[in-house]
Structures are given as structure tokens and as C-alpha cells.
Design a protein around this motif. Structure first.
Motif, PDB file in Angstrom:
ATOM      1  N   TYR A 169     -33.824 -81.401 -53.599  1.00 15.79           N
ATOM      2  CA  TYR A 169     -33.664 -80.009 -53.158  1.00 15.79           C
ATOM      3  C   TYR A 169     -34.391 -79.689 -51.858  1.00 15.79           C
ATOM      4  CZ  TYR A 169     -32.211 -79.666 -58.022  1.00 15.79           C
ATOM      5  OH  TYR A 169     -31.598 -79.885 -59.235  1.00 15.79           O
ATOM      6  N   SER A 170     -35.192 -80.601 -51.328  1.00 17.21           N
ATOM      7  CA  SER A 170     -35.816 -80.340 -50.041  1.00 17.21           C
ATOM      8  C   SER A 170     -34.753 -80.306 -48.957  1.00 17.21           C
ATOM      9  CB  SER A 170     -36.873 -81.397 -49.722  1.00 17.21           C
ATOM     10  OG  SER A 170     -36.263 -82.660 -49.532  1.00 17.21           O
ATOM     11  N   SER A 171     -35.128 -79.782 -47.802  1.00 17.04           N
ATOM     12  CA  SER A 171     -34.110 -79.558 -46.772  1.00 17.04           C
ATOM     13  C   SER A 171     -34.683 -79.802 -45.385  1.00 17.04           C
ATOM     14  CB  SER A 171     -33.593 -78.118 -46.868  1.00 17.04           C
ATOM     15  OG  SER A 171     -32.672 -77.816 -45.843  1.00 17.04           O
ATOM     16  N   GLU A 172     -33.795 -80.111 -44.475  1.00 11.91           N
ATOM     17  CA  GLU A 172     -34.136 -80.243 -43.058  1.00 11.91           C
ATOM     18  C   GLU A 172     -33.251 -79.335 -42.226  1.00 11.91           C
ATOM     19  OE1 GLU A 172     -35.566 -84.931 -42.758  1.00 11.91           O
ATOM     20  OE2 GLU A 172     -33.623 -84.312 -41.940  1.00 11.91           O
ATOM     21  N   LEU A 173     -33.841 -78.824 -41.156  1.00 11.10           N
ATOM     22  CA  LEU A 173     -33.091 -78.078 -40.146  1.00 11.10           C
ATOM     23  C   LEU A 173     -33.181 -78.881 -38.855  1.00 11.10           C
ATOM     24  CD1 LEU A 173     -31.811 -75.592 -38.701  1.00 11.10           C
ATOM     25  CD2 LEU A 173     -34.123 -74.641 -38.554  1.00 11.10           C
ATOM     26  N   ASN A 174     -32.055 -79.188 -38.273  1.00 10.86           N
ATOM     27  CA  ASN A 174     -31.998 -79.922 -37.012  1.00 10.86           C
ATOM     28  C   ASN A 174     -31.417 -79.020 -35.926  1.00 10.86           C
ATOM     29  OD1 ASN A 174     -32.657 -82.724 -38.054  1.00 10.86           O
ATOM     30  ND2 ASN A 174     -30.873 -82.212 -39.301  1.00 10.86           N
ATOM     31  N   VAL A 175     -32.071 -79.057 -34.778  1.00 14.99           N
ATOM     32  CA  VAL A 175     -31.550 -78.325 -33.630  1.00 14.99           C
ATOM     33  C   VAL A 175     -31.434 -79.294 -32.468  1.00 14.99           C
ATOM     34  CG1 VAL A 175     -31.759 -76.310 -32.147  1.00 14.99           C
ATOM     35  CG2 VAL A 175     -32.762 -76.272 -34.439  1.00 14.99           C
ATOM     36  N   ASN A 176     -30.241 -79.432 -31.926  1.00 10.21           N
ATOM     37  CA  ASN A 176     -29.982 -80.322 -30.792  1.00 10.21           C
ATOM     38  C   ASN A 176     -29.955 -79.541 -29.487  1.00 10.21           C
ATOM     39  OD1 ASN A 176     -29.622 -82.651 -32.420  1.00 10.21           O
ATOM     40  ND2 ASN A 176     -27.537 -81.981 -32.886  1.00 10.21           N
ATOM     41  N   ALA A 177     -30.150 -80.264 -28.391  1.00 13.56           N
ATOM     42  CA  ALA A 177     -30.026 -79.675 -27.048  1.00 13.56           C
ATOM     43  C   ALA A 177     -30.775 -78.357 -26.955  1.00 13.56           C
ATOM     44  CB  ALA A 177     -28.549 -79.495 -26.701  1.00 13.56           C
ATOM     45  N   LEU A 178     -32.052 -78.409 -27.208  1.00  9.94           N
ATOM     46  CA  LEU A 178     -32.870 -77.191 -27.280  1.00  9.94           C
ATOM     47  C   LEU A 178     -32.784 -76.354 -26.010  1.00  9.94           C
ATOM     48  CD1 LEU A 178     -36.029 -78.625 -29.048  1.00  9.94           C
ATOM     49  CD2 LEU A 178     -34.542 -76.799 -29.928  1.00  9.94           C
ATOM     50  N   LEU A 179     -32.745 -75.043 -26.233  1.00  7.28           N
ATOM     51  CA  LEU A 179     -32.757 -74.059 -25.153  1.00  7.28           C
ATOM     52  C   LEU A 179     -34.043 -73.247 -25.247  1.00  7.28           C
ATOM     53  CD1 LEU A 179     -29.119 -72.698 -25.593  1.00  7.28           C
ATOM     54  CD2 LEU A 179     -29.887 -74.461 -23.993  1.00  7.28           C
ATOM     55  N   LEU A 180     -34.416 -72.629 -24.130  1.00  2.00           N
ATOM     56  CA  LEU A 180     -35.612 -71.787 -24.153  1.00  2.00           C
ATOM     57  C   LEU A 180     -35.505 -70.714 -25.231  1.00  2.00           C
ATOM     58  CD1 LEU A 180     -36.287 -71.274 -20.332  1.00  2.00           C
ATOM     59  CD2 LEU A 180     -37.364 -72.910 -21.882  1.00  2.00           C
ATOM     60  N   GLY A 181     -34.304 -70.207 -25.431  1.00  2.00           N
ATOM     61  CA  GLY A 181     -34.067 -69.143 -26.407  1.00  2.00           C
ATOM     62  C   GLY A 181     -34.201 -69.579 -27.851  1.00  2.00           C
ATOM     63  N   ASP A 182     -34.365 -70.868 -28.064  1.00  2.00           N
ATOM     64  CA  ASP A 182     -34.571 -71.355 -29.436  1.00  2.00           C
ATOM     65  C   ASP A 182     -36.023 -71.215 -29.876  1.00  2.00           C
ATOM     66  OD1 ASP A 182     -32.269 -74.116 -28.877  1.00  2.00           O
ATOM     67  OD2 ASP A 182     -31.879 -72.080 -29.631  1.00  2.00           O
ATOM     68  N   SER A 183     -36.886 -70.822 -28.960  1.00  2.00           N
ATOM     69  CA  SER A 183     -38.288 -70.608 -29.311  1.00  2.00           C
ATOM     70  C   SER A 183     -38.381 -69.470 -30.316  1.00  2.00           C
ATOM     71  CB  SER A 183     -39.093 -70.252 -28.064  1.00  2.00           C
ATOM     72  OG  SER A 183     -39.127 -71.326 -27.152  1.00  2.00           O
ATOM     73  N   ALA A 184     -38.981 -69.749 -31.460  1.00  2.00           N
ATOM     74  CA  ALA A 184     -39.016 -68.769 -32.548  1.00  2.00           C
ATOM     75  C   ALA A 184     -39.832 -69.321 -33.696  1.00  2.00           C
ATOM     76  CB  ALA A 184     -37.601 -68.445 -33.031  1.00  2.00           C
ATOM     77  N   LEU A 185     -40.037 -68.468 -34.699  1.00  2.00           N
ATOM     78  CA  LEU A 185     -40.595 -68.890 -35.975  1.00  2.00           C
ATOM     79  C   LEU A 185     -39.421 -69.204 -36.899  1.00  2.00           C
ATOM     80  CD1 LEU A 185     -43.198 -69.158 -37.749  1.00  2.00           C
ATOM     81  CD2 LEU A 185     -42.749 -66.800 -38.490  1.00  2.00           C
ATOM     82  N   TYR A 186     -39.383 -70.406 -37.420  1.00  2.00           N
ATOM     83  CA  TYR A 186     -38.300 -70.807 -38.310  1.00  2.00           C
ATOM     84  C   TYR A 186     -38.808 -70.766 -39.746  1.00  2.00           C
ATOM     85  CZ  TYR A 186     -35.526 -71.924 -34.293  1.00  2.00           C
ATOM     86  OH  TYR A 186     -34.811 -71.818 -33.125  1.00  2.00           O
ATOM     87  N   LEU A 187     -38.143 -69.950 -40.527  1.00  2.00           N
ATOM     88  CA  LEU A 187     -38.563 -69.711 -41.904  1.00  2.00           C
ATOM     89  C   LEU A 187     -37.593 -70.355 -42.882  1.00  2.00           C
ATOM     90  CD1 LEU A 187     -39.363 -65.940 -41.451  1.00  2.00           C
ATOM     91  CD2 LEU A 187     -41.058 -67.709 -41.875  1.00  2.00           C
ATOM     92  N   CYS A 188     -38.159 -70.972 -43.870  1.00  2.00           N
ATOM     93  CA  CYS A 188     -37.386 -71.536 -44.967  1.00  2.00           C
ATOM     94  C   CYS A 188     -37.621 -70.652 -46.191  1.00  2.00           C
ATOM     95  CB  CYS A 188     -37.837 -72.961 -45.229  1.00  2.00           C
ATOM     96  SG  CYS A 188     -37.156 -73.707 -46.718  1.00  2.00           S
ATOM     97  N   ALA A 189     -36.575 -70.425 -46.955  1.00  2.00           N
ATOM     98  CA  ALA A 189     -36.693 -69.654 -48.191  1.00  2.00           C
ATOM     99  C   ALA A 189     -35.988 -70.396 -49.311  1.00  2.00           C
ATOM    100  CB  ALA A 189     -36.074 -68.267 -48.021  1.00  2.00           C
TER     101      ALA A 189
END
Lengths: 115, 118
Positions: free
Chosen positions: A72-92
Motif C-alpha cells: 500500500y505504500s506509494s511513490e509520486l514521480n515528477v519528470n522534467a521539473l519546472l520552477l512552478g513545481d516547487s511546493a509542499l507535496y502531501l500524501c494522505a
């Protein structure tokens, strides 16, 4: 009773790079959702995984992808990062069989900075 | 589409006084409504939820919320504020499962900063 855990706590990447964030759900939960919280904003829904499949997706580009493992664990992948991807990423996490009374419990988040 | 509005960016209240943080929502079908609190550099902490039943919902740390269907509101309240209540508060809504196909996506408001002063 272990709550939702996320790793890493902080991450610094440069534009164009790829990043993987990890989440372990609260004990007994089987559903994982990911949210992006930009500075000064409310969390925005990215997607949700249940039974190792994406069950629901928000308005995010295909650069955002995920995976759920048999435990049940999970991964989030983000490719080709943009400046606008800067953020707090929350898992629930939540329990699918909780039905109408299910509640999402959040982890502490991963702070991603893209330079 | 579902949406949440929190009309106040900040609410200031003196310790010991009652507090109200406002929230209005828009969703198809019967709403499922939630309040979360966020402390600096932390994740969201669940406070309370409305699914069905009594319009007054009681939650953690003495907080309660009143559901008003005709006004599509779900205001957060506390009879006596504490300095330690100072934090960022988020209201969220979820559509019924019959409309989401089983997903429980939350749509959040932009948040209200609560400042409780001595």
C-alpha cells in the motif's frame, strides 16, 4: 499506531530533473492520495491510488505519475521539473472500505524546491 | 465541479473569546465536509467532518462546525479560543461516491490564518 510517513523531508532539484517522493500510509489504510500545496495556497489533488491502480486524477499533466505497491505504500514521480513545481507535496491515506465515513489522514509532507 | 470558498484570509480573536472561521461550498449531491488545521511546516491535521445527521458536528480540541444546507456553509467554531489555536485552517469538500466512481478526492479552500492574541 504509526501515522502517514513521507520521505524525504526536503529536496532540492534543478529544472529538467526528475524526482521521486515516497509515502507509507497509516497502519490499516489501503488508499493513498497525493496533493500539491503551493506557497499560500490550499492543497490541490494530484491523484489517488487504490489496489495498485490510479483511481482518480486531478488536473495535473502527465509529467506527474505514481505507483502503489502491494504493501500500500506509494511513490509520486515528477519528470522534467519546472520552477512552478516547487511546493509542499502531501500524501494522505484512507481506508476504502470505510465508505462514506472515510477520512484522509495526512503526512508531514515533502518540501520540493526547484532551482 | 466542486469548490470551497474561505472568504477571510485572516481572523484575529482575543484569547477566551469565541471564534468563527467561515466556509462555503459548492458540490453536486449531498456534501461531505471536512476541516483540517496546519501548523507551520507541518502536514494537515484532521479536526472534524460532516457526513450526515446532526448539523452541529463536534471535533478535536473543542472545535465544532455547523452545517447549513440552505446557505451551503460549514463554519468552524470554538466557544473559547486559545493562543495555541493559532494556525492555518482549511475547509474541504468531497462529492458522494456515486458521482466519483469510488474516489474520495478532497477539494480545499485557500485557507484562513487564525491568530489568537492574549
Amino acid at each position: 499506531d504509526a501515522g502517514v510517513t513521507q520521505s524525504p523531508t526536503h529536496l532540492i532539484k534543478t529544472r529538467g530533473q526528475q524526482v521521486t517522493l515516497r509515502c507509507s500510509p497509516k497502519s490499516g489504510h489501503d488508499t493513498v492520495s497525493w496533493y500539491q500545496q503551493a506557497l499560500g495556497q490550499g492543497p490541490q489533488f494530484i491523484f489517488q491510488y487504490y489496489e495498485e491502480e490510479e483511481r482518480q486524477r486531478g488536473n495535473f499533466p502527465d509529467r506527474f505519475s505514481g505507483h502503489q505497491f502491494p504493501n500500500y505504500s506509494s511513490e509520486l514521480n515528477v519528470n522534467a521539473l519546472l520552477l512552478g513545481d516547487s511546493a509542499l507535496y502531501l500524501c494522505a491515506s484512507s481506508l476504502a472500505s470505510g465508505g462514506a465515513i472515510d477520512t484522509q489522514y495526512f503526512g508531514p509532507g515533502t518540501r520540493l524546491t526547484v532551482l | 465541479a466542486q469548490s470551497v470558498a474561505q472568504p477571510e484570509d485572516q481572523v484575529n480573536v482575543a484569547e477566551g473569546n469565541p471564534l468563527t472561521v467561515k466556509c462555503t461550498y459548492s458540490v453536486s449531491g449531498n456534501p461531505y465536509l471536512f476541516w483540517y488545521v496546519q501548523y507551520p511546516n507541518r502536514g494537515l491535521q484532521f479536526l472534524l467532518k460532516y457526513i450526515t445527521g446532526d448539523n452541529l458536528v463536534k471535533g478535536s480540541y473543542g472545535f465544532e462546525a455547523e452545517f447549513n444546507k440552505s446557505q451551503t456553509s460549514f463554519h468552524l467554531k470554538k466557544p473559547s479560543a486559545l493562543v495555541s489555536d493559532s494556525a492555518l485552517y482549511f475547509c474541504a469538500v468531497r462529492a458522494p461516491y456515486i458521482l466519483t466512481g469510488g474516489g474520495n478526492k478532497l477539494t480545499f479552500g485557500t485557507g484562513t490564518q487564525l491568530k489568537v492574541e492574549l
